[in-house]
Design a protein around this motif. Sequence first.
Motif, short mmCIF file in Angstrom:
data_model
loop_
_atom_site.label_atom_id
_atom_site.label_comp_id
_atom_site.label_asym_id
_atom_site.label_seq_id
_atom_site.Cartn_x
_atom_site.Cartn_y
_atom_site.Cartn_z
N ILE A 1 6.95 2.05 0.94
CA ILE A 1 5.66 2.07 0.24
C ILE A 1 4.54 1.89 1.27
O ILE A 1 4.54 0.93 2.03
N ILE A 2 3.58 2.83 1.27
CA ILE A 2 2.54 2.78 2.30
C ILE A 2 1.12 2.68 1.76
O ILE A 2 0.21 2.26 2.47
N LEU A 3 0.91 3.10 0.50
CA LEU A 3 -0.44 3.08 -0.07
C LEU A 3 -0.37 2.76 -1.56
O LEU A 3 0.59 3.14 -2.23
N PRO A 4 -1.42 2.13 -2.09
CA PRO A 4 -1.52 2.02 -3.54
C PRO A 4 -1.87 3.37 -4.14
O PRO A 4 -2.45 4.23 -3.49
N GLY A 5 -1.51 3.57 -5.40
CA GLY A 5 -1.79 4.82 -6.08
C GLY A 5 -3.11 4.78 -6.82
O GLY A 5 -3.87 3.82 -6.73
N ARG A 6 -3.37 5.83 -7.60
CA ARG A 6 -4.65 5.97 -8.27
C ARG A 6 -4.68 5.34 -9.65
O ARG A 6 -5.75 5.15 -10.22
N ILE A 7 -3.51 5.07 -10.23
CA ILE A 7 -3.46 4.46 -11.55
C ILE A 7 -2.51 3.27 -11.50
O ILE A 7 -1.71 3.13 -10.57
N GLU A 8 -2.59 2.42 -12.51
CA GLU A 8 -1.73 1.25 -12.56
C GLU A 8 -0.26 1.68 -12.60
O GLU A 8 0.11 2.63 -13.28
N GLU B 1 1.44 2.91 -10.12
CA GLU B 1 1.72 4.01 -9.19
C GLU B 1 1.53 3.53 -7.76
O GLU B 1 0.55 2.84 -7.45
N MET B 2 2.46 3.88 -6.88
CA MET B 2 2.33 3.63 -5.45
C MET B 2 2.73 4.89 -4.70
O MET B 2 3.43 5.76 -5.24
N LEU B 3 2.29 5.00 -3.45
CA LEU B 3 2.65 6.14 -2.62
C LEU B 3 3.63 5.69 -1.55
O LEU B 3 3.44 4.66 -0.90
N ALA B 4 4.67 6.49 -1.41
CA ALA B 4 5.72 6.17 -0.45
C ALA B 4 5.89 7.34 0.52
O ALA B 4 5.42 8.45 0.27
N ILE C 1 6.26 6.18 -9.55
CA ILE C 1 5.64 5.75 -10.81
C ILE C 1 6.45 4.62 -11.44
O ILE C 1 7.62 4.40 -11.09
N ASN C 2 5.80 3.91 -12.34
CA ASN C 2 6.44 2.81 -13.06
C ASN C 2 7.06 1.79 -12.11
O ASN C 2 8.22 1.40 -12.23
N THR C 3 6.25 1.36 -11.14
CA THR C 3 6.75 0.44 -10.13
C THR C 3 5.81 -0.75 -9.96
O THR C 3 4.61 -0.64 -10.22
N ASN C 4 6.37 -1.85 -9.55
CA ASN C 4 5.56 -3.02 -9.17
C ASN C 4 5.74 -3.34 -7.68
O ASN C 4 5.45 -4.44 -7.24
N ALA C 5 6.22 -2.34 -6.92
CA ALA C 5 6.40 -2.52 -5.48
C ALA C 5 5.05 -2.69 -4.80
O ALA C 5 4.00 -2.30 -5.32
N LYS C 6 5.09 -3.26 -3.60
CA LYS C 6 3.88 -3.52 -2.82
C LYS C 6 3.94 -2.75 -1.51
O LYS C 6 5.02 -2.34 -1.05
N VAL C 7 2.76 -2.56 -0.90
CA VAL C 7 2.69 -1.88 0.39
C VAL C 7 3.58 -2.63 1.40
O VAL C 7 3.51 -3.85 1.52
N GLY C 8 4.41 -1.88 2.11
CA GLY C 8 5.33 -2.46 3.08
C GLY C 8 6.75 -2.58 2.56
O GLY C 8 7.69 -2.68 3.35
N ASP C 9 6.92 -2.55 1.24
CA ASP C 9 8.27 -2.64 0.67
C ASP C 9 9.07 -1.39 0.98
O ASP C 9 8.53 -0.28 1.03
#
Length: 419
Positions: A369-376, A378-381, A391-399
């Motif tokens: 995971i490298i960036l937060p996404g645009r909606i709740e 969502e993260m970018l990996a 999508i549908n994740t509670n992961a944090k940047v660096g995970d």
Amino acid sequence: MIKIKPPNSYFEEDGGNIRIVWRNTLYADFEKNLLEKAIKRKFKIKAELKVEDGYLRINHENKELGNFVIFLIQNYLREFLRNKYTKRRVLYIHEGMNIPLLGYNAFGLIDRGTNLIQVRGSTGCNVSCIFCSVDEGPYSRTRILDYVVDVDYLLKWFNEVAQFKGKRLEAHLDGQGEPLVYPFIVELVQGLRENPNVSVISMQSNGALLNDKLIEELAEAGLDRVNLSIHSFDPEKAKMLMGMKDYDLNHVLEMAEALINAGIDVLFAPVIIFGINDMEAESFIEFARKIGAGKRWPALGFQNYVPYKFGRHPSVKFLSFKKFYNWLRELEEKTDMRPLVLKPEHFGMHKRRFIPLEFHVGEVVKVKIILPGRIEGEMLAVARNRLIEVINTNAKVGDEIKVKIVRTRHGIYIGTPIK
């Protein structure tokens, strides 16, 4: 007295804050008293900061002090950047971050298997159209973050894609929002024009941010066509459709003529919502003819309103595409304006080999995971030099997590986390 105004910037003062506006579309706020305290700690003097005529003025003659303030502002500018129109926090994507620019829908590059490459330098919009497919603009209820990609980094990735795709490409500037919000839009057009594989540079726009100077710069840089989103000739109805009380229809109509006078072709692209603006179709055709739109490409590209899951949904009836195309054909016969039923060949589009997919649907991939996404949620990996929307994740940047790939269409990757 020291006067400070960095290139492409100006200062404003708002209560206890000093705001620096960068390239007219981005800004960052600094607490005035914190800057003054930083100066006092460094130079053991009491400095008074004041904004006048776009300059930051400091009541001292110490050049080292001025350089120190510039360093502070520039060093922290990117960290505090916000979008002038959406007021959302902006993440600035640059080469040092080593973030791929393929794989995600909101920024970077998209290859859909033709000679047209979508180029998305930023997110965010200056209007909040009531039918927006991605709920963009100042009144968005779902978008929580914006991105801006450094222009040199974007052009570097485009060049790599272009070398794979071959010559006679169309670079199409679009995005989840208004492309003119991108702070390096002129430099982007210039860079694309210098690419030997690019034949056509086109852009989507609602036109509200255009002015005579910008049009001249875009024309000189090499922009070929603007697909202009005007949805009504009634000023009040136009404001309603654009979702903005300050939308100036007359200005946009003037800018349409200015584009054509500058040698940039115009295609009008109204979204038709039946029962609201379909009766204005002939007015669009008449205006397009009047100002000489469509010199190299079709003058009109009527769009059928389609409700999207994450978009806005006005209380209107969706017309099937079969009925919509019948309506267009009847309009062609009635007005003798052709083509209104558009095909790829009208734009010189043809199939080209896809950039090979790096993942397949159902595949389980370990990603970072490298960036937060645009909606709740969502993260970018990143994995295999591609971005993946998780999508549908509670992961944090660096995970580092495992995801199951659920979508790969057109090289846009979506994954869901698995245990």
